[in-house]
Design a protein around this motif. Structure first.
Motif, PDB file in Angstrom:
ATOM      1  N   PHE A   1      -9.302  -3.039  -2.837  1.00 44.58           N
ATOM      2  CA  PHE A   1      -8.443  -2.659  -2.677  1.00 44.58           C
ATOM      3  C   PHE A   1      -7.311  -2.502  -2.867  1.00 44.58           C
ATOM      4  CE2 PHE A   1      -4.550  -1.287  -0.327  1.00 44.58           C
ATOM      5  CZ  PHE A   1      -4.078  -0.148  -0.420  1.00 44.58           C
TER       6      PHE A   1
ATOM      7  N   ARG B   1       2.306   2.301  -3.605  1.00 45.12           N
ATOM      8  CA  ARG B   1       0.774   2.461  -4.000  1.00 45.12           C
ATOM      9  C   ARG B   1       1.261   4.233  -3.677  1.00 45.12           C
ATOM     10  NH1 ARG B   1       2.548  -0.191  -8.546  1.00 45.12           N
ATOM     11  NH2 ARG B   1       1.491  -1.784  -8.747  1.00 45.12           N
ATOM     12  N   ALA B   2       1.058   4.351  -2.175  1.00 45.37           N
ATOM     13  CA  ALA B   2       0.908   5.977  -1.707  1.00 45.37           C
ATOM     14  C   ALA B   2       1.872   6.703  -2.556  1.00 45.37           C
ATOM     15  CB  ALA B   2       0.634   5.556  -0.490  1.00 45.37           C
ATOM     16  N   LYS B   3       3.128   6.324  -2.313  1.00 45.64           N
ATOM     17  CA  LYS B   3       4.244   6.891  -2.774  1.00 45.64           C
ATOM     18  C   LYS B   3       4.405   7.187  -3.992  1.00 45.64           C
ATOM     19  CE  LYS B   3       7.613   7.601   0.129  1.00 45.64           C
ATOM     20  NZ  LYS B   3       7.031   8.805   0.559  1.00 45.64           N
TER      21      LYS B   3
ATOM     22  N   ARG C   1     -11.655   5.530   7.540  1.00 47.15           N
ATOM     23  CA  ARG C   1     -11.282   4.528   6.691  1.00 47.15           C
ATOM     24  C   ARG C   1     -11.257   4.896   5.675  1.00 47.15           C
ATOM     25  NH1 ARG C   1     -10.271  -1.374   7.434  1.00 47.15           N
ATOM     26  NH2 ARG C   1     -11.509  -1.777   6.188  1.00 47.15           N
TER      27      ARG C   1
ATOM     28  N   ASN D   1      -5.832   4.648  -0.234  1.00 50.09           N
ATOM     29  CA  ASN D   1      -4.867   4.253   0.080  1.00 50.09           C
ATOM     30  C   ASN D   1      -4.632   5.755  -0.197  1.00 50.09           C
ATOM     31  OD1 ASN D   1      -2.142   3.496   0.727  1.00 50.09           O
ATOM     32  ND2 ASN D   1      -1.465   3.049  -1.990  1.00 50.09           N
TER      33      ASN D   1
ATOM     34  N   GLN E   1      -5.612  -0.725  -6.620  1.00 48.48           N
ATOM     35  CA  GLN E   1      -3.969  -0.159  -6.209  1.00 48.48           C
ATOM     36  C   GLN E   1      -3.396  -0.823  -7.036  1.00 48.48           C
ATOM     37  OE1 GLN E   1      -3.220   2.563  -4.485  1.00 48.48           O
ATOM     38  NE2 GLN E   1      -5.180   2.726  -4.317  1.00 48.48           N
TER      39      GLN E   1
ATOM     40  N   GLU F   1      -2.301   8.937   0.359  1.00 48.19           N
ATOM     41  CA  GLU F   1      -1.139   9.046   1.503  1.00 48.19           C
ATOM     42  C   GLU F   1      -1.603   9.855   2.627  1.00 48.19           C
ATOM     43  OE1 GLU F   1       3.424   8.827   1.293  1.00 48.19           O
ATOM     44  OE2 GLU F   1       2.488   9.898  -0.317  1.00 48.19           O
TER      45      GLU F   1
ATOM     46  N   THR G   1       4.106  -1.234  10.617  1.00 47.35           N
ATOM     47  CA  THR G   1       3.622  -0.129   9.759  1.00 47.35           C
ATOM     48  C   THR G   1       4.402   0.286   9.337  1.00 47.35           C
ATOM     49  OG1 THR G   1       1.045  -0.077  10.645  1.00 47.35           O
ATOM     50  CG2 THR G   1       1.740   1.382   9.497  1.00 47.35           C
ATOM     51  N   ASP G   2       5.591   1.204  10.411  1.00 50.79           N
ATOM     52  CA  ASP G   2       6.170   2.191  10.030  1.00 50.79           C
ATOM     53  C   ASP G   2       7.253   1.736   9.439  1.00 50.79           C
ATOM     54  OD1 ASP G   2       5.572   4.191  11.352  1.00 50.79           O
ATOM     55  OD2 ASP G   2       5.895   3.697  13.174  1.00 50.79           O
TER      56      ASP G   2
ATOM     57  N   ARG H   1       6.392   1.305   5.008  1.00 56.84           N
ATOM     58  CA  ARG H   1       7.014   2.917   4.525  1.00 56.84           C
ATOM     59  C   ARG H   1       7.736   3.326   4.573  1.00 56.84           C
ATOM     60  NH1 ARG H   1       2.793   6.456   5.721  1.00 56.84           N
ATOM     61  NH2 ARG H   1       4.560   8.310   7.676  1.00 56.84           N
TER      62      ARG H   1
ATOM     63  N   LEU I   1      -7.886  -6.375   6.952  1.00 55.59           N
ATOM     64  CA  LEU I   1      -7.554  -5.405   6.990  1.00 55.59           C
ATOM     65  C   LEU I   1      -7.449  -4.578   6.005  1.00 55.59           C
ATOM     66  CD1 LEU I   1      -4.683  -4.752   8.510  1.00 55.59           C
ATOM     67  CD2 LEU I   1      -3.514  -5.240   6.976  1.00 55.59           C
ATOM     68  N   ARG I   2      -7.745  -4.924   4.421  1.00 58.15           N
ATOM     69  CA  ARG I   2      -8.366  -4.046   3.983  1.00 58.15           C
ATOM     70  C   ARG I   2      -9.261  -5.261   2.532  1.00 58.15           C
ATOM     71  NH1 ARG I   2      -2.873  -2.712   4.290  1.00 58.15           N
ATOM     72  NH2 ARG I   2      -2.567  -0.465   4.205  1.00 58.15           N
TER      73      ARG I   2
ATOM     74  N   ALA J   1       0.419  -1.312  -0.099  1.00 58.90           N
ATOM     75  CA  ALA J   1      -0.136   0.285   0.291  1.00 58.90           C
ATOM     76  C   ALA J   1       1.078   1.347   0.288  1.00 58.90           C
ATOM     77  CB  ALA J   1      -0.731   0.053   1.480  1.00 58.90           C
ATOM     78  N   ALA J   2       1.757   1.380   0.641  1.00 58.18           N
ATOM     79  CA  ALA J   2       2.693   2.491   0.676  1.00 58.18           C
ATOM     80  C   ALA J   2       3.673   3.127  -0.416  1.00 58.18           C
ATOM     81  CB  ALA J   2       3.539   1.966   1.886  1.00 58.18           C
TER      82      ALA J   2
END
Lengths: 428, 107
Positions: A68, A23-25, B26, B32, A72, B34, A302-303, A306, A63-64, A20-21
């Motif tokens: 999702f 794709r978010a980036k 949520r 997603n 993504q 950020e 999580t951290d 990321r 979780l998702r 997820a991170a």
């Protein structure tokens, strides 16, 4: 070549958050997330709490949602397992025989529960708790008429299960081999308060006692637990929460450094620059511990996810996130910031008898963390102070009327009050 | 269903449709977005789903309880009079069009 493809081995919190991170980036390459749980990545915290009572529905432990991963463009291979890594060819081989190329491989293989090393440990009714299948099994067994439930291990998982089982009306005994509960995680004052909460609720807590054997009823179902000294206690259900073992076989097979976890550097890289390891399975240098440690927490998963996603996207930085963890038992909100198990000095602030207090932990006169019971502001402030490398001295914390809220920040604007006009200088 | 707009610190916005009974937190996680971490999954434990409600907002939002108030002391970016935990903001038709501003950092 697959230089821009990322394969994530392990689809727990750390693995799923990596995908997820990325794709978010803005990562545009191929992402494949491979995990052996058939339902895909799950949200673990409820599994030892609300899921067992039915307060959290099965669909809420995902979780998702599946949509999702599709949205993504993350290829989720649930029910699959990476069996080996060919570092020379930059490929992984799945248990199914399928081979996948990778540019970067992220090992997020997690842990498995330790099993009880005593005779009878494989009897029916002796359970461990890790994934949704375990939780569903336990939920069903706790849903019937009152049973005699024995929890082995007074760590977070064991105590959360004990609290939940007691709340459901079962007769609950906790057996812990160490002389105190939560010995690896909490200071004695907080651990004692937690145990008091259990005893007040009617849970029998036996500390410093070893399980020596389990006996069945002739049909293979557990009935009796034997402790050191020969004492026997009746048990219809035994839940074993005595810690976890990191899943390192994949890393070992690939020739990577391993020792109670997959050893990584401050950037979470293994010996191979194209392979990272994160989450429960990773042994990393912690600035808060001053040595290599493993941390089993959502925050760490999580951290670290990321941190690795940023590195893959060309923004490498050392992993320095402040460790924190939470637990809930009998509605008590227990929160830990920093690594508090071995302070050389503690200062307790708040109302211990009333169940609203924090234990501030110091080493060498510096704040290293805090444990808070029903004091969420202390918890959050401590995390900020630790991130900034500052905090009160133990002497200051002992002053009558000391309050982290006023130490750390100007009075915050709250509901119905006008915003603070004048900014004060704060130490954070 | 409600349209929720998340404005990033650099001014760009992400607009998503969120179904009840999700929360504003949520809605961000599902899409997603950020800038929302929500490390505790929405239990008002961590303060990493902090948002600033747009100052011009007139949509009805639930009052803040003591726990949320306390958790907001620990946010990575400065709390303001517009600060909320997005996990404590349920989505409904009544907040269709809500605009929230994301802080520079969550942890």
């Amino acid at each position: 070549m697959a230089a821009d493809s990322v394969v994530v081995a392990g689809a727990g919190q750390a693995g799923a958050d990596t995908a997820a991170a990325l794709r978010a980036k803005g990562f545009t390459g191929r992402i494949t997330l491979i995990g052996d749980e058939p339902g895909g990545p799950c949200d673990r915290p409820p599994l030892s709490k609300g899921y067992l009572t039915g307060a959290v529905a099965p669909e809420e432990t995902v979780l998702r949602p599946p949509s999702f991963y599709a949205a993504q463009d993350i290829e989720l291979m649930a029910g699959h397992r990476v069996a080996s890594v060919d570092r020379d060819r930059h490929t992984v081989c799945l248990a199914s025989g399928l081979r996948l190329p990778y540019g970067t491989l992220v090992l997020a293989t997690g842990c498995r529960p330790r099993t009880l090393p005593v005779p009878g440990a494989s009897l029916s009714g002796v359970l461990t708790l890790r994934g949704t299948a375990d939780a569903e099994d336990l939920r069903l067994r706790l849903s019937g008429s009152p049973k005699r439930v024995v929890v082995v291990g007074a760590g977070f998982i064991g105590l959360e299960v004990a609290a939940t089982a007691r709340g459901l009306g079962h007769e609950v005994t906790v057996v812990e081999a160490q002389p105190r509960a939560l010995a690896r995680a909490l200071t004695p004052v907080m651990a004692e308060r937690v145990v008091t909460g259990h005893r007040d609720a009617g849970v029998r807590v036996l500390l410093g006692r070893e399980v020596t054997a389990l006996y069945g009823d002739g049909t293979g179902r557990v009935r009796v637990m034997e402790l050191d000294g020969g004492e026997r206690i009746a048990a219809d259900l035994v839940v074993v929460g005595i810690g976890v073992v990191p899943n390192t076989d994949l890393a070992l097979g690939a020739g990577l450094g391993v020792g109670d976890g997959i050893v990584v550097d401050s950037h979470l890289r293994t010996d191979d620059p194209d392979i990272y390891a994160i989450g429960d399975c990773a042994r990393f240098p912690s600035p808060y511990a001053g040595r290599h440690i493993r941390l089993e927490s959502v925050q760490n998963a999580t951290d670290q996810a990321r941190c690795v996603a940023a590195a893959i996207c060309g923004e490498p930085a050392p992993y320095t996130a402040v460790p924190w963890f939470w637990s809930e038992q009998y509605g008590l909100r227990l929160q830990m910031a920093g690594l508090t198990a071995a302070p050389d000095e503690t200062v307790t602030v708040g109302d211990v008898a009333g169940g609203r207090f924090s234990v501030l932990c110091f080493r060498g006169g510096l704040l290293i963390g805090a444990e808070s019971l029903n004091r969420p502001a202390d918890h959050g402030i401590t995390r900020r102070l630790l991130a900034a490398g500052t905090g009160p001295s133990p002497e200051a914390a002992r002053e009558p009327g000391f309050d982290l809220k006023t130490f750390a920040r100007p009075p915050a604007p709250v509901r119905g009050r006008a915003p603070v006009q004048e900014r004060q200088t704060t130490p954070v | 269903m409600a349209k929720i707009t998340y404005q990033h610190p650099n001014g760009t916005v992400t607009v998503v449709d969120v179904e009840a009974p999700n929360t504003v937190m949520r809605g961000a996680k599902l899409n997603n977005v950020e800038g929302i971490e929500a490390q505790c999954g929405g239990s008002a434990q961590c303060g990493t789903c902090h948002v600033y409600i747009d100052p011009a907002n007139t949509l009805p939002l639930p009052a803040m309880d003591d726990v949320e108030d306390d958790v907001l002391y620990g946010t990575a970016c400065e709390r303001s009079e517009f600060s909320r935990l997005s996990c404590q903001l349920p989505v409904s038709d009544a907040i269709d069009g809500l605009l929230v501003h994301l802080p520079e950092a969550q942890s």
